[in-house]
Design a protein around this motif. Sequence first.
Motif, PDB file in Angstrom:
ATOM      1  N   VAL A 176       0.933  -1.058   0.044  1.00  8.57           N
ATOM      2  CA  VAL A 176       0.047  -0.156   0.164  1.00  8.57           C
ATOM      3  C   VAL A 176       1.486   1.360   0.123  1.00  8.57           C
ATOM      4  CG1 VAL A 176      -1.426   1.150   1.119  1.00  8.57           C
ATOM      5  CG2 VAL A 176      -1.846  -1.535   0.829  1.00  8.57           C
ATOM      6  N   VAL A 177       0.563   2.092  -0.680  1.00 11.40           N
ATOM      7  CA  VAL A 177       0.707   2.771  -1.242  1.00 11.40           C
ATOM      8  C   VAL A 177       0.963   4.289  -0.554  1.00 11.40           C
ATOM      9  CG1 VAL A 177       2.747   4.637  -2.645  1.00 11.40           C
ATOM     10  CG2 VAL A 177       2.315   2.644  -3.307  1.00 11.40           C
ATOM     11  N   GLY A 178       1.594   4.898   0.786  1.00 11.25           N
ATOM     12  CA  GLY A 178       0.486   5.831   1.310  1.00 11.25           C
ATOM     13  C   GLY A 178       0.276   5.653   2.456  1.00 11.25           C
ATOM     14  N   THR A 179       0.364   6.156   3.985  1.00  7.04           N
ATOM     15  CA  THR A 179      -0.237   5.852   4.508  1.00  7.04           C
ATOM     16  C   THR A 179      -1.064   6.484   5.835  1.00  7.04           C
ATOM     17  OG1 THR A 179       1.699   6.461   6.332  1.00  7.04           O
ATOM     18  CG2 THR A 179       1.481   4.032   5.470  1.00  7.04           C
ATOM     19  N   GLY A 180      -2.221   7.024   5.143  1.00  4.42           N
ATOM     20  CA  GLY A 180      -3.058   8.182   5.388  1.00  4.42           C
ATOM     21  C   GLY A 180      -3.763   7.524   5.898  1.00  4.42           C
ATOM     22  N   TYR A 181      -4.964   8.083   5.894  1.00  3.15           N
ATOM     23  CA  TYR A 181      -6.064   7.677   6.892  1.00  3.15           C
ATOM     24  C   TYR A 181      -7.096   5.945   5.734  1.00  3.15           C
ATOM     25  CZ  TYR A 181      -6.364  12.097  10.276  1.00  3.15           C
ATOM     26  OH  TYR A 181      -6.209  12.436  10.934  1.00  3.15           O
ATOM     27  N   VAL A 182      -7.099   6.954   4.781  1.00  4.68           N
ATOM     28  CA  VAL A 182      -6.676   5.377   3.652  1.00  4.68           C
ATOM     29  C   VAL A 182      -6.060   4.592   3.383  1.00  4.68           C
ATOM     30  CG1 VAL A 182      -8.054   4.737   1.956  1.00  4.68           C
ATOM     31  CG2 VAL A 182      -8.385   7.412   2.931  1.00  4.68           C
ATOM     32  N   GLY A 183      -4.790   5.126   3.852  1.00  8.42           N
ATOM     33  CA  GLY A 183      -4.369   3.792   3.527  1.00  8.42           C
ATOM     34  C   GLY A 183      -3.580   2.770   4.446  1.00  8.42           C
ATOM     35  N   LEU A 184      -3.576   3.645   5.831  1.00  9.72           N
ATOM     36  CA  LEU A 184      -3.167   2.513   6.926  1.00  9.72           C
ATOM     37  C   LEU A 184      -4.249   1.580   7.301  1.00  9.72           C
ATOM     38  CD1 LEU A 184      -1.332   1.993   9.127  1.00  9.72           C
ATOM     39  CD2 LEU A 184      -2.071   3.866  10.142  1.00  9.72           C
ATOM     40  N   VAL A 185      -5.166   2.079   7.472  1.00  8.71           N
ATOM     41  CA  VAL A 185      -6.116   1.436   8.228  1.00  8.71           C
ATOM     42  C   VAL A 185      -6.563   0.617   6.457  1.00  8.71           C
ATOM     43  CG1 VAL A 185      -8.709   1.909   8.069  1.00  8.71           C
ATOM     44  CG2 VAL A 185      -7.155   3.043   8.954  1.00  8.71           C
ATOM     45  N   THR A 186      -6.643   0.698   5.591  1.00  8.64           N
ATOM     46  CA  THR A 186      -6.500  -0.540   4.073  1.00  8.64           C
ATOM     47  C   THR A 186      -6.159  -1.800   5.083  1.00  8.64           C
ATOM     48  OG1 THR A 186      -7.346   1.310   2.178  1.00  8.64           O
ATOM     49  CG2 THR A 186      -6.470  -1.025   1.960  1.00  8.64           C
TER      50      THR A 186
ATOM     51  N   ILE B 102      -0.495  -3.430  -5.672  1.00  9.74           N
ATOM     52  CA  ILE B 102      -0.145  -2.432  -4.755  1.00  9.74           C
ATOM     53  C   ILE B 102      -1.381  -1.098  -4.867  1.00  9.74           C
ATOM     54  CG2 ILE B 102       0.921  -0.307  -5.068  1.00  9.74           C
ATOM     55  CD1 ILE B 102       3.328  -1.989  -7.073  1.00  9.74           C
ATOM     56  N   TYR B 103      -2.177  -1.000  -4.216  1.00 13.02           N
ATOM     57  CA  TYR B 103      -3.022  -0.469  -3.345  1.00 13.02           C
ATOM     58  C   TYR B 103      -1.970   1.358  -3.375  1.00 13.02           C
ATOM     59  CZ  TYR B 103      -6.349  -3.357  -2.132  1.00 13.02           C
ATOM     60  OH  TYR B 103      -6.983  -4.643  -2.132  1.00 13.02           O
ATOM     61  N   ILE B 104      -2.801   2.675  -4.264  1.00 17.75           N
ATOM     62  CA  ILE B 104      -2.079   3.970  -4.376  1.00 17.75           C
ATOM     63  C   ILE B 104      -3.207   4.349  -3.559  1.00 17.75           C
ATOM     64  CG2 ILE B 104      -2.198   6.264  -5.584  1.00 17.75           C
ATOM     65  CD1 ILE B 104      -0.757   4.445  -7.705  1.00 17.75           C
ATOM     66  N   ALA B 105      -2.385   4.838  -2.238  1.00 17.62           N
ATOM     67  CA  ALA B 105      -3.677   5.962  -1.648  1.00 17.62           C
ATOM     68  C   ALA B 105      -3.341   6.760  -0.442  1.00 17.62           C
ATOM     69  CB  ALA B 105      -4.363   4.698  -0.083  1.00 17.62           C
ATOM     70  N   VAL B 106      -2.330   7.972  -1.799  1.00 17.46           N
ATOM     71  CA  VAL B 106      -1.443   8.960  -1.640  1.00 17.46           C
ATOM     72  C   VAL B 106      -2.849   9.985  -1.558  1.00 17.46           C
ATOM     73  CG1 VAL B 106       0.691   7.801  -2.209  1.00 17.46           C
ATOM     74  CG2 VAL B 106      -1.151   9.368  -4.114  1.00 17.46           C
TER      75      VAL B 106
ATOM     76  N   ILE C 264      -0.972  -5.947 -10.458  1.00 23.39           N
ATOM     77  CA  ILE C 264      -1.874  -4.959  -9.873  1.00 23.39           C
ATOM     78  C   ILE C 264      -2.362  -3.731  -9.154  1.00 23.39           C
ATOM     79  CG2 ILE C 264      -4.140  -5.461 -10.328  1.00 23.39           C
ATOM     80  CD1 ILE C 264      -4.786  -7.758 -11.291  1.00 23.39           C
ATOM     81  N   VAL C 265      -2.745  -3.310 -10.250  1.00 26.50           N
ATOM     82  CA  VAL C 265      -2.794  -1.169  -9.132  1.00 26.50           C
ATOM     83  C   VAL C 265      -3.929  -1.221  -9.217  1.00 26.50           C
ATOM     84  CG1 VAL C 265      -1.815   1.112  -9.678  1.00 26.50           C
ATOM     85  CG2 VAL C 265      -0.165  -0.739 -10.710  1.00 26.50           C
ATOM     86  N   VAL C 266      -4.165  -0.429  -7.971  1.00 23.54           N
ATOM     87  CA  VAL C 266      -5.598  -0.761  -7.145  1.00 23.54           C
ATOM     88  C   VAL C 266      -5.293   0.762  -6.988  1.00 23.54           C
ATOM     89  CG1 VAL C 266      -6.864  -0.827  -5.836  1.00 23.54           C
ATOM     90  CG2 VAL C 266      -5.270  -2.727  -6.859  1.00 23.54           C
ATOM     91  N   THR C 267      -6.515   1.865  -7.556  1.00 24.70           N
ATOM     92  CA  THR C 267      -6.656   3.146  -7.033  1.00 24.70           C
ATOM     93  C   THR C 267      -7.380   2.988  -5.993  1.00 24.70           C
ATOM     94  OG1 THR C 267      -5.546   3.896  -9.236  1.00 24.70           O
ATOM     95  CG2 THR C 267      -6.411   5.654  -7.230  1.00 24.70           C
ATOM     96  N   LYS C 268      -7.248   3.031  -4.642  1.00 27.49           N
ATOM     97  CA  LYS C 268      -8.349   3.847  -3.742  1.00 27.49           C
ATOM     98  C   LYS C 268      -8.253   5.517  -3.569  1.00 27.49           C
ATOM     99  CE  LYS C 268      -9.740   0.414  -0.766  1.00 27.49           C
ATOM    100  NZ  LYS C 268     -10.643   0.392  -0.376  1.00 27.49           N
TER     101      LYS C 268
ATOM    102  N   GLU D 195      -1.933  -3.945 -14.499  1.00 24.76           N
ATOM    103  CA  GLU D 195      -3.495  -3.971 -14.781  1.00 24.76           C
ATOM    104  C   GLU D 195      -3.967  -2.754 -13.542  1.00 24.76           C
ATOM    105  OE1 GLU D 195      -5.474  -4.667 -17.074  1.00 24.76           O
ATOM    106  OE2 GLU D 195      -4.016  -5.974 -17.980  1.00 24.76           O
ATOM    107  N   VAL D 196      -4.956  -1.771 -13.726  1.00 24.18           N
ATOM    108  CA  VAL D 196      -5.564  -0.791 -13.754  1.00 24.18           C
ATOM    109  C   VAL D 196      -6.629  -0.848 -13.166  1.00 24.18           C
ATOM    110  CG1 VAL D 196      -5.210   1.300 -13.099  1.00 24.18           C
ATOM    111  CG2 VAL D 196      -3.429   0.671 -13.930  1.00 24.18           C
ATOM    112  N   VAL D 197      -7.242  -1.012 -11.401  1.00 19.33           N
ATOM    113  CA  VAL D 197      -8.239  -1.410 -11.077  1.00 19.33           C
ATOM    114  C   VAL D 197      -8.957  -0.270 -10.238  1.00 19.33           C
ATOM    115  CG1 VAL D 197     -10.173  -3.008  -9.637  1.00 19.33           C
ATOM    116  CG2 VAL D 197      -7.965  -4.006 -11.610  1.00 19.33           C
ATOM    117  N   SER D 198     -10.045   0.700 -10.312  1.00 23.47           N
ATOM    118  CA  SER D 198     -10.213   1.587  -9.255  1.00 23.47           C
ATOM    119  C   SER D 198     -11.341   1.265  -8.531  1.00 23.47           C
ATOM    120  CB  SER D 198     -11.140   2.640 -10.077  1.00 23.47           C
ATOM    121  OG  SER D 198     -11.816   3.378  -9.346  1.00 23.47           O
TER     122      SER D 198
END
Length: 441
Positions: free
Chosen positions: A5-15, A80-84, A115-119, A145-148
Motif C-alpha cells: 500500500v503506497v501512502g499511510t494516511g487515513y485511507v492507506g494505513l486503515v486499508t 499495489i494499492y495507491i492511497a496517496v 495489479i495497481v489498485v487506486t484507492k 493492470e489498473v483497477v479503481s
Amino acid sequence: MKISVVGTGYVGLVTGVALSHIGHHVTCIDIDETKVEKMRQGISPIYEPGLEELMKENIQAGRLFFTTSHQEGFKDVDVIYIAVGTPEKEDGSANLEYIEQAVRDIAANITKDVIVVTKSTVPVGTNHYIKELLISLVPKHINVEVVSNPEFLREGSSVYDTFHGDRIVIGADNEEAAKVIEEINKPFGIPIFKTDIKSAEMIKYASNAFLATKISFINEIANICEKVGADVESVALGMGMDKRIGSMFLRAGIGYGGSCFPKDTKALTKIAANIDHNFELLKAVIKVNNHQQRILIDKAKERFGSLAGKKIALLGLSFKPNTDDMREAASIVVSKELIAEGAEVVAYDPIAIENAKKVLPQEVVYTESIEDALENADMAFILTEWAQIKELDLNIYVQKMKQPIVFDGRNCYSLSEVQKYPIEYHSIGRKPIYNYQFQTV
Ligand SMILES: NC(=O)C1=CN([C@@H]2O[C@H](COP(=O)(O)OP(=O)(O)OC[C@H]3O[C@@H](n4cnc5c(N)ncnc54)[C@H](O)[C@@H]3O)[C@@H](O)[C@H]2O)C=CC1
Ligand SMILES: O=C(O)[C@H]1O[C@H](OP(=O)(O)OP(=O)(O)OC[C@H]2O[C@@H](n3ccc(=O)[nH]c3=O)[C@H](O)[C@@H]2O)[C@H](O)[C@@H](O)[C@@H]1O
C-alpha cells in the motif's frame, strides 16, 4: 496475496491494516520517515478508534510491515494499492502530483506483473491515465493492470467502516484483474459491486456530493425552521422515516468540513466544467455550506452587536468527533473571524489541539479542560459534538461562565434538558431558550 500500500494516511494505513487482518501479507510504504518509524513500533500516527490495537496484532502475527523504501515494499508483490492524497488545487480541481509520483515509484521498482489498485479519490479518466503512464514507463515484459477501488470509510469510524461497509466498488476494464481484487476483498463479507473504471471513479464523487447535498439541504431547512418556528430535529426525524429519504446525514449543524466533502464537491464541479457542464446544484450546496460555517458568528453578532473584547470559548475543534483531523474544520473559519472581530478566543478539544495549533490563528489560547475554557467566558460556541461535550453537566456553563450564553452548532442538548437550567441557548434550526437574564455591561 502479497500486497503493498503506497501512502499511510487515513485511507492507506486503515486499508493496509485491514487487509493484513483478513490474512494478506501487507507492506505499507510512506515517504514520511517519522511516520514509518512510529508505525513499525505499532504506534498509529493518526487518531482512529481501534486502529492501534489492530496494527499491533498484525505486526506481531508477521503479516504487516512498514517501510520508506519503494524497492523493498514492492518486492514480489502481486497487488499495489495507491492511497496517496489528492488535495485541492487553488482552482478547486484535484491535485494529482502525488498520484503521478506514486506511479513513477511503482514503475521504477516493480520486477514482475502487478495489479495497481487506486484507492485515492481521483477524477474520472485518471485510472486510464495511470495505466498509460505505467505502460510508457515499465519494461515491455512486465504486464500492469489498473483497477479503481474507491474508498468510502469515514474518519473517526474508519476501522468499523472497513469491516462493515455497505459496498466495495471494483471498477475494472479487465475481468481477470477485477476477479483478483474481488477475491482479495471477499473475507470482508461486504457486498461487492463490479463496474467499469470510469463509473467507479464517478461513484465516489457522486456519493460524496450527494451526502454533502443532504447536509446543505437540511441546513437550509434548519435556517427556515428558525424563522417559522419549526424544529429541524423533528422535521429530520419525520422526513427520515420515509425509506426513500433515509434518516442518515440529516443532522443540521455548522456545515460539513473534513478532508473530503469540501474538496470533492469542488473537484466534481471542475470535472463537470471541463465538459462544459455547469453543475449548478452542487455549486449551491458549496455556497450554502460556506455560509453555514459562519452561522454561529452571525447569531452572536445579532445578539451582541460587536464581539470585540468578548471572551469566547470554542468547544470542539476537529471537523467531527473521534478524529484529530483539522482539515477544513469549521473551527478554522470561526476562530479566524472571531479574532478579526477583536474577540478573545479560548479553545478546547479532547484530541485535536496539537493539529489545531498548526492551523488556527496564533492568538487562540488552548485549555486542557472544558471547565478551563468556560472560565469567565462571555459566550461558548460548540463546534464539534464530542461525547465529552454532549455529556457535560449543564451546571458547568452556569458555574464557570461570566454569563451562561451558549451557541451550539451541533445541537448537542435536547431543548427540554436545557430548559431546566438558567442558560441562554441558541442552536441550529430550533427555538432559542432565554432562561438567563442578560445584564447589559
Ligand atoms: N481521509 C478520508 O477519510 C478518506 C480519504 N479518501 C481519499 O483517499 C486519499 C488519501 O487520503 P488520506 O488518507 O486522507 O491522505 P493523507 O494525506 O492523510 O495521507 C497520504 C499519505 O501518502 C504519503 N505519500 C505521498 N506520496 C507518497 C509516495 N510517493 N510514496 C509513499 N507515500 C506517499 C504521505 O506521506 C501521506 O502519509 C485521497 O484521495 C482522499 O480523497 C477517500 C475516502 C476517505
Ligand atoms: O471521501 C471521504 O473522505 C469520506 O468523506 C465522508 O467521511 P468523513 O468526511 O470522514 O466524515 P462524515 O461523517 O461524512 O462527516 C463529514 C462532515 O459532515 C458533517 N455532517 C455529517 C452528517 C450530518 O448529518 N451532518 C453533518 O453536518 C460532519 O460534522 C463533518 O464535518 C464520507 O462520509 C465517507 O463515506 C467518505 O469516504
